[in-house]
Structures are given as structure tokens and as C-alpha cells.
Design a protein around this motif. Structure first.
Motif, PDB file in Angstrom:
ATOM      1  N   PHE A  79       0.826  -1.209   0.000  1.00  0.00           N
ATOM      2  CA  PHE A  79       0.000   0.000   0.000  1.00  0.00           C
ATOM      3  C   PHE A  79       0.860   1.260   0.000  1.00  0.00           C
ATOM      4  O   PHE A  79       0.471   2.269  -0.582  1.00  0.00           O
ATOM      5  CB  PHE A  79      -0.981  -0.020   1.179  1.00  0.00           C
ATOM      6  N   VAL A  87      -5.635   3.838  -5.136  1.00  0.00           N
ATOM      7  CA  VAL A  87      -6.464   3.650  -3.940  1.00  0.00           C
ATOM      8  C   VAL A  87      -7.940   3.693  -4.303  1.00  0.00           C
ATOM      9  O   VAL A  87      -8.722   2.856  -3.848  1.00  0.00           O
ATOM     10  CB  VAL A  87      -6.129   4.716  -2.866  1.00  0.00           C
ATOM     11  N   LEU A  90      -8.812   0.499  -6.092  1.00  0.00           N
ATOM     12  CA  LEU A  90      -8.880  -0.617  -5.152  1.00  0.00           C
ATOM     13  C   LEU A  90     -10.152  -0.562  -4.314  1.00  0.00           C
ATOM     14  O   LEU A  90     -10.709  -1.595  -3.960  1.00  0.00           O
ATOM     15  CB  LEU A  90      -7.657  -0.634  -4.238  1.00  0.00           C
ATOM     16  N   GLY A  91     -10.619   0.624  -3.993  1.00  0.00           N
ATOM     17  CA  GLY A  91     -11.872   0.755  -3.260  1.00  0.00           C
ATOM     18  C   GLY A  91     -13.027   0.136  -4.018  1.00  0.00           C
ATOM     19  O   GLY A  91     -13.904  -0.495  -3.430  1.00  0.00           O
ATOM     20  N   TYR A  94     -12.760  -3.639  -3.596  1.00  0.00           N
ATOM     21  CA  TYR A  94     -12.584  -4.062  -2.199  1.00  0.00           C
ATOM     22  C   TYR A  94     -13.145  -5.455  -1.927  1.00  0.00           C
ATOM     23  O   TYR A  94     -12.521  -6.262  -1.235  1.00  0.00           O
ATOM     24  CB  TYR A  94     -13.241  -3.030  -1.275  1.00  0.00           C
ATOM     25  N   GLN A 102      -7.735  -6.225   2.337  1.00  0.00           N
ATOM     26  CA  GLN A 102      -8.940  -5.556   2.848  1.00  0.00           C
ATOM     27  C   GLN A 102      -8.650  -4.919   4.201  1.00  0.00           C
ATOM     28  O   GLN A 102      -9.053  -3.780   4.455  1.00  0.00           O
ATOM     29  CB  GLN A 102     -10.104  -6.544   2.980  1.00  0.00           C
ATOM     30  N   GLU A 104      -5.748  -3.916   5.435  1.00  0.00           N
ATOM     31  CA  GLU A 104      -4.850  -2.763   5.286  1.00  0.00           C
ATOM     32  C   GLU A 104      -5.600  -1.585   4.672  1.00  0.00           C
ATOM     33  O   GLU A 104      -5.436  -0.443   5.097  1.00  0.00           O
ATOM     34  CB  GLU A 104      -3.637  -3.130   4.438  1.00  0.00           C
ATOM     35  N   TYR A 105      -6.438  -1.848   3.683  1.00  0.00           N
ATOM     36  CA  TYR A 105      -7.226  -0.790   3.064  1.00  0.00           C
ATOM     37  C   TYR A 105      -8.125  -0.131   4.111  1.00  0.00           C
ATOM     38  O   TYR A 105      -8.171   1.096   4.225  1.00  0.00           O
ATOM     39  CB  TYR A 105      -8.065  -1.342   1.908  1.00  0.00           C
ATOM     40  N   ARG A 108      -6.259   2.049   6.615  1.00  0.00           N
ATOM     41  CA  ARG A 108      -5.795   3.325   6.057  1.00  0.00           C
ATOM     42  C   ARG A 108      -6.924   4.264   5.637  1.00  0.00           C
ATOM     43  O   ARG A 108      -6.844   5.473   5.852  1.00  0.00           O
ATOM     44  CB  ARG A 108      -4.911   3.078   4.832  1.00  0.00           C
ATOM     45  N   TYR A 109      -7.942   3.680   4.988  1.00  0.00           N
ATOM     46  CA  TYR A 109      -8.941   4.527   4.319  1.00  0.00           C
ATOM     47  C   TYR A 109     -10.376   4.269   4.780  1.00  0.00           C
ATOM     48  O   TYR A 109     -11.283   4.973   4.336  1.00  0.00           O
ATOM     49  CB  TYR A 109      -8.877   4.331   2.799  1.00  0.00           C
TER      50      TYR A 109
END
Length: 115
Positions: A79, A87, A90-91, A94, A102, A104-105, A108-109
Motif C-alpha cells: 500500500f 487507492v 482498489l476501493g 474491495y 482488505q 490494510e485498506y 488506512r482509508y
């Protein structure tokens, strides 16, 4: 025997099972043309959905693996190395990301609202 035009779900299930590789000896001899068509439609729909999922997973991996690494990278490292715009893409993917990606995403977000 079923009435013409009537589709018995259990017969459709049995036909779909055979299309997936089950023993054809279990097919009911009284399967109607409508039941066969319903089974074919369901099988092809599931096949197309699975293919779409695989295509989306491949797209996610292409975004995550932007370069080669000497050692296996952590999700955090992957990432950190994402190019601009990845990003957001990737959203949208998801739901097909591996669980570590998932996590880590989301860390972070946050979890995308489309999920």
C-alpha cells in the motif's frame, strides 16, 4: 410428471449439479424443456459471475503489485508503494481483495461505502 411450463426447483438443482460435473445418472427422466433451460441459464449466469470475479481479482493484483520485490512484501509495503489513483480503484475492488489487503485498506482509508 409436472405440468407444462412449470419449473421444479429441485429438478433445476439436479441438472445444474450435473453441469458442474455430478453423475448424470441422477438426472430425472421427466425433466422438462423449461427446467433444462432454467438450469442452463443459472449455470451460465454463475459461470459469468465467477469469471467476472476472477477478472476483478486479477485487476486488483495488477494494482497492488506495481513492481518486483527482493523479499515478499507486507500489505503495508504494497500500500505504501501504490501509484496515485490506485487507492480509488482498489476501493471499487474491495470485495475481491484478499483479506490482508482488505484489512490494510480499511485501516488506512476505511471500508468503502459501496461494500
Amino acid at each position: 410428471m409436472s405440468e407444462p411450463g412449470q419449473v421444479r426447483p429441485e429438478v433445476v438443482d439436479e441438472i445444474v449439479a450435473v453441469l458442474r460435473g455430478a453423475d448424470p445418472a441422477g438426472l430425472p427422466p421427466s425433466a422438462t424443456a423449461e427446467e433444462k433451460a432454467a438450469a442452463k441459464d443459472r449455470y451460465l449466469s454463475e459461470f459469468a459471475a465467477e469469471r467476472s470475479k476472477r477478472d476483478r481479482q486479477a485487476q486488483a493484483w495488477e494494482l497492488l503489485l506495481t513492481r518486483s520485490y527482493d523479499e515478499p512484501p507486507t500489505w503495508e509495503r504494497l500500500f505504501d508503494d501504490l501509484p496515485p489513483g490506485a487507492v480509488e480503484e482498489l476501493g471499487g475492488l474491495y470485495d475481491v481483495l484478499p483479506s490482508g489487503a482488505q484489512e490494510e485498506y480499511a485501516r488506512r482509508y476505511g471500508v468503502p461505502s459501496t461494500v
